[in-house]
Design a protein around this motif. Structure first.
Motif, PDB file in Angstrom:
ATOM      1  N   LEU A  36       0.819  -1.209   0.000  1.00 50.64           N
ATOM      2  CA  LEU A  36       0.000   0.000   0.000  1.00 50.64           C
ATOM      3  C   LEU A  36       0.856   1.264   0.000  1.00 50.64           C
ATOM      4  O   LEU A  36       0.413   2.306  -0.462  1.00 50.64           O
ATOM      5  CB  LEU A  36      -0.931   0.006   1.228  1.00 50.64           C
ATOM      6  N   HIS A  37       2.060   1.184   0.532  1.00 50.64           N
ATOM      7  CA  HIS A  37       2.937   2.341   0.615  1.00 50.64           C
ATOM      8  C   HIS A  37       4.294   2.009   0.004  1.00 50.64           C
ATOM      9  O   HIS A  37       4.639   0.842  -0.200  1.00 50.64           O
ATOM     10  CB  HIS A  37       3.123   2.773   2.080  1.00 50.64           C
ATOM     11  N   LEU A  38       5.040   3.037  -0.319  1.00 52.48           N
ATOM     12  CA  LEU A  38       6.381   2.830  -0.842  1.00 52.48           C
ATOM     13  C   LEU A  38       7.245   2.151   0.217  1.00 52.48           C
ATOM     14  O   LEU A  38       7.182   2.498   1.389  1.00 52.48           O
ATOM     15  CB  LEU A  38       6.999   4.178  -1.251  1.00 52.48           C
ATOM     16  N   ALA A  39       8.027   1.190  -0.212  1.00 52.25           N
ATOM     17  CA  ALA A  39       8.876   0.451   0.719  1.00 52.25           C
ATOM     18  C   ALA A  39       9.931   1.376   1.323  1.00 52.25           C
ATOM     19  O   ALA A  39      10.499   2.229   0.635  1.00 52.25           O
ATOM     20  CB  ALA A  39       9.536  -0.715  -0.002  1.00 52.25           C
ATOM     21  N   LYS A  40      10.176   1.228   2.628  1.00 53.91           N
ATOM     22  CA  LYS A  40      11.199   2.007   3.314  1.00 53.91           C
ATOM     23  C   LYS A  40      12.268   1.059   3.845  1.00 53.91           C
ATOM     24  O   LYS A  40      12.064  -0.145   3.930  1.00 53.91           O
ATOM     25  CB  LYS A  40      10.578   2.798   4.472  1.00 53.91           C
ATOM     26  N   TRP A  41      13.387   1.639   4.196  1.00 53.93           N
ATOM     27  CA  TRP A  41      14.481   0.824   4.720  1.00 53.93           C
ATOM     28  C   TRP A  41      14.095   0.288   6.098  1.00 53.93           C
ATOM     29  O   TRP A  41      13.280   0.865   6.798  1.00 53.93           O
ATOM     30  CB  TRP A  41      15.775   1.638   4.796  1.00 53.93           C
ATOM     31  N   SER A  42      14.696  -0.802   6.467  1.00 57.87           N
ATOM     32  CA  SER A  42      14.458  -1.403   7.772  1.00 57.87           C
ATOM     33  C   SER A  42      15.774  -1.943   8.317  1.00 57.87           C
ATOM     34  O   SER A  42      16.789  -1.996   7.610  1.00 57.87           O
ATOM     35  CB  SER A  42      13.418  -2.530   7.674  1.00 57.87           C
ATOM     36  N   GLY A  43      15.758  -2.330   9.573  1.00 62.16           N
ATOM     37  CA  GLY A  43      16.985  -2.803  10.200  1.00 62.16           C
ATOM     38  C   GLY A  43      17.776  -1.652  10.778  1.00 62.16           C
ATOM     39  O   GLY A  43      17.242  -0.815  11.503  1.00 62.16           O
ATOM     40  N   SER A  44      19.047  -1.563  10.451  1.00 60.87           N
ATOM     41  CA  SER A  44      19.945  -0.518  10.950  1.00 60.87           C
ATOM     42  C   SER A  44      20.495   0.292   9.784  1.00 60.87           C
ATOM     43  O   SER A  44      20.759  -0.266   8.708  1.00 60.87           O
ATOM     44  CB  SER A  44      21.099  -1.136  11.745  1.00 60.87           C
ATOM     45  N   PRO A  45      20.669   1.630   9.961  1.00 62.05           N
ATOM     46  CA  PRO A  45      21.306   2.421   8.900  1.00 62.05           C
ATOM     47  C   PRO A  45      22.721   1.946   8.586  1.00 62.05           C
ATOM     48  O   PRO A  45      23.267   2.270   7.528  1.00 62.05           O
ATOM     49  CB  PRO A  45      21.326   3.838   9.486  1.00 62.05           C
ATOM     50  N   LEU A  46      23.323   1.166   9.497  1.00 62.91           N
ATOM     51  CA  LEU A  46      24.684   0.679   9.293  1.00 62.91           C
ATOM     52  C   LEU A  46      24.719  -0.589   8.443  1.00 62.91           C
ATOM     53  O   LEU A  46      25.803  -1.040   8.059  1.00 62.91           O
ATOM     54  CB  LEU A  46      25.357   0.412  10.640  1.00 62.91           C
ATOM     55  N   ASP A  47      23.553  -1.187   8.156  1.00 63.39           N
ATOM     56  CA  ASP A  47      23.521  -2.397   7.345  1.00 63.39           C
ATOM     57  C   ASP A  47      23.931  -2.100   5.908  1.00 63.39           C
ATOM     58  O   ASP A  47      23.584  -1.046   5.351  1.00 63.39           O
ATOM     59  CB  ASP A  47      22.110  -3.006   7.355  1.00 63.39           C
ATOM     60  N   ARG A  48      24.651  -3.024   5.300  1.00 66.43           N
ATOM     61  CA  ARG A  48      25.148  -2.833   3.941  1.00 66.43           C
ATOM     62  C   ARG A  48      24.006  -2.611   2.947  1.00 66.43           C
ATOM     63  O   ARG A  48      24.116  -1.804   2.014  1.00 66.43           O
ATOM     64  CB  ARG A  48      25.993  -4.034   3.520  1.00 66.43           C
ATOM     65  N   GLU A  49      22.899  -3.322   3.147  1.00 62.63           N
ATOM     66  CA  GLU A  49      21.786  -3.191   2.190  1.00 62.63           C
ATOM     67  C   GLU A  49      21.090  -1.834   2.273  1.00 62.63           C
ATOM     68  O   GLU A  49      20.282  -1.498   1.411  1.00 62.63           O
ATOM     69  CB  GLU A  49      20.752  -4.302   2.403  1.00 62.63           C
ATOM     70  N   ASN A  50      21.402  -1.041   3.311  1.00 64.97           N
ATOM     71  CA  ASN A  50      20.789   0.282   3.444  1.00 64.97           C
ATOM     72  C   ASN A  50      21.694   1.405   2.944  1.00 64.97           C
ATOM     73  O   ASN A  50      21.386   2.577   3.159  1.00 64.97           O
ATOM     74  CB  ASN A  50      20.415   0.537   4.907  1.00 64.97           C
ATOM     75  N   ILE A  51      22.801   1.066   2.294  1.00 65.87           N
ATOM     76  CA  ILE A  51      23.658   2.099   1.711  1.00 65.87           C
ATOM     77  C   ILE A  51      22.867   2.866   0.651  1.00 65.87           C
ATOM     78  O   ILE A  51      22.265   2.272  -0.247  1.00 65.87           O
ATOM     79  CB  ILE A  51      24.919   1.469   1.085  1.00 65.87           C
ATOM     80  N   GLY A  52      22.843   4.185   0.763  1.00 59.97           N
ATOM     81  CA  GLY A  52      22.094   5.017  -0.176  1.00 59.97           C
ATOM     82  C   GLY A  52      20.652   5.258   0.217  1.00 59.97           C
ATOM     83  O   GLY A  52      19.938   5.971  -0.494  1.00 59.97           O
ATOM     84  N   ALA A  53      20.197   4.677   1.344  1.00 64.78           N
ATOM     85  CA  ALA A  53      18.811   4.887   1.780  1.00 64.78           C
ATOM     86  C   ALA A  53      18.623   6.335   2.247  1.00 64.78           C
ATOM     87  O   ALA A  53      19.557   6.975   2.737  1.00 64.78           O
ATOM     88  CB  ALA A  53      18.459   3.918   2.910  1.00 64.78           C
ATOM     89  N   HIS A  54      17.428   6.847   2.079  1.00 64.34           N
ATOM     90  CA  HIS A  54      17.112   8.215   2.492  1.00 64.34           C
ATOM     91  C   HIS A  54      16.712   8.210   3.961  1.00 64.34           C
ATOM     92  O   HIS A  54      15.743   7.551   4.349  1.00 64.34           O
ATOM     93  CB  HIS A  54      15.972   8.767   1.641  1.00 64.34           C
ATOM     94  N   LEU A  55      17.470   8.909   4.792  1.00 62.03           N
ATOM     95  CA  LEU A  55      17.195   8.978   6.225  1.00 62.03           C
ATOM     96  C   LEU A  55      16.493  10.295   6.537  1.00 62.03           C
ATOM     97  O   LEU A  55      17.017  11.367   6.251  1.00 62.03           O
ATOM     98  CB  LEU A  55      18.502   8.876   7.029  1.00 62.03           C
ATOM     99  N   MET A  56      15.315  10.199   7.137  1.00 64.07           N
ATOM    100  CA  MET A  56      14.572  11.394   7.499  1.00 64.07           C
ATOM    101  C   MET A  56      15.238  12.100   8.673  1.00 64.07           C
ATOM    102  O   MET A  56      15.999  11.497   9.442  1.00 64.07           O
ATOM    103  CB  MET A  56      13.130  11.022   7.870  1.00 64.07           C
ATOM    104  N   LYS A  57      14.948  13.372   8.824  1.00 60.60           N
ATOM    105  CA  LYS A  57      15.487  14.147   9.936  1.00 60.60           C
ATOM    106  C   LYS A  57      15.019  13.540  11.257  1.00 60.60           C
ATOM    107  O   LYS A  57      13.852  13.224  11.433  1.00 60.60           O
ATOM    108  CB  LYS A  57      15.024  15.606   9.835  1.00 60.60           C
ATOM    109  N   GLY A  58      15.951  13.391  12.200  1.00 61.93           N
ATOM    110  CA  GLY A  58      15.630  12.799  13.487  1.00 61.93           C
ATOM    111  C   GLY A  58      15.889  11.309  13.565  1.00 61.93           C
ATOM    112  O   GLY A  58      15.744  10.709  14.636  1.00 61.93           O
TER     113      GLY A  58
END
Length: 224
Positions: free
Chosen positions: A64-86
């Protein structure tokens, strides 16, 4: 170079100002990029070890919604993910000096007279055969306003929680936070960031009458 040949070539002289302006524009762009790069440099207020933050759970309604990153920002698969403020990127601390955060109902907080030094026994859900013994270091003066994700009933935790109109998880009752330092040298090697468990606090003895009054006040408590 154009300046040197401009005496012999009139066309070279006409190119000096446009190229100078283009160079100034490129230098401005370079400064802007360097400022953006500096903003991406995270500086901790103290020395320590980089520790992962609490994990972000994967959304269950990605259809129903656009997929967002999950887990930890330090995970390799989250390289390039958009991190919201806060967004909490990581934690800085000493992995040998950990603490437990207890969430206490308002009625239970009242049992802690001076709110410190009361003995505490902590048992992790992952290790039912290990008990950590410590004392309360401090209790917050103000109630918590946001439910911790890993304790929220919305994510399978025991803390009753509801989502407000702005999408922030709020505790259903008045809850206070207590800090309990854990052993610096864990003899069991079981302590990890984000683990959940239960705590038993030993409070001063109470008379039967005081216990009865407290029970009745909870039983017949209502708002008009």
């Amino acid at each position: 170079g154009l300046t040197r040949v401009s005496l012999a070539d009139s066309e070279a002289s006409a190119q000096i100002d446009p190229i100078r302006n283009a160079l100034a524009s490129t230098e401005n762009q370079l400064r802007d990029r360097e400022e953006d790069r500096d903003k991406l440099r995270l500086v901790a207020p103290r020395d320590g070890t980089v520790l992962p933050p609490l994990l972000v759970e994967k959304q269950s309604d990605e259809n129903l919604h656009l997929a967002k990153w999950s887990g930890s920002p330090l995970d390799r698969e989250n390289i390039g993910a958009h991190l919201m403020k806060g967004t909490k990127f990581c934690q800085i601390g000493d992995p040998n000096r950990m603490e437990a955060r207890l969430y206490l109902d308002q009625g239970d907080v009242e049992l802690l007279k001076n709110k410190v030094d009361w003995p505490v026994e902590i048992m992790l859900n992952q290790t039912a055969d290990v008990v950590y013994v410590s004392t309360i270091e401090s209790v917050s003066n103000d109630s918590i306003k946001i439910s911790p994700t890993h304790l929220s009933s919305l994510h399978g935790g025991d803390l009753p929680t509801k989502m407000d109109a702005s999408g922030v998880p709020r505790p259903l009752s008045t809850v206070y936070e207590a800090i309990v330092p854990l052993p610096e040298s864990d003899p069991y090697h079981r302590l990890r960031i984000g683990l959940v468990g239960r705590a038993k606090i030993t409070t001063p003895p109470r008379t039967i009458w005081s216990r009865l009054v407290r029970y009745l006040s909870k039983t017949f408590n209502f708002d008009l």
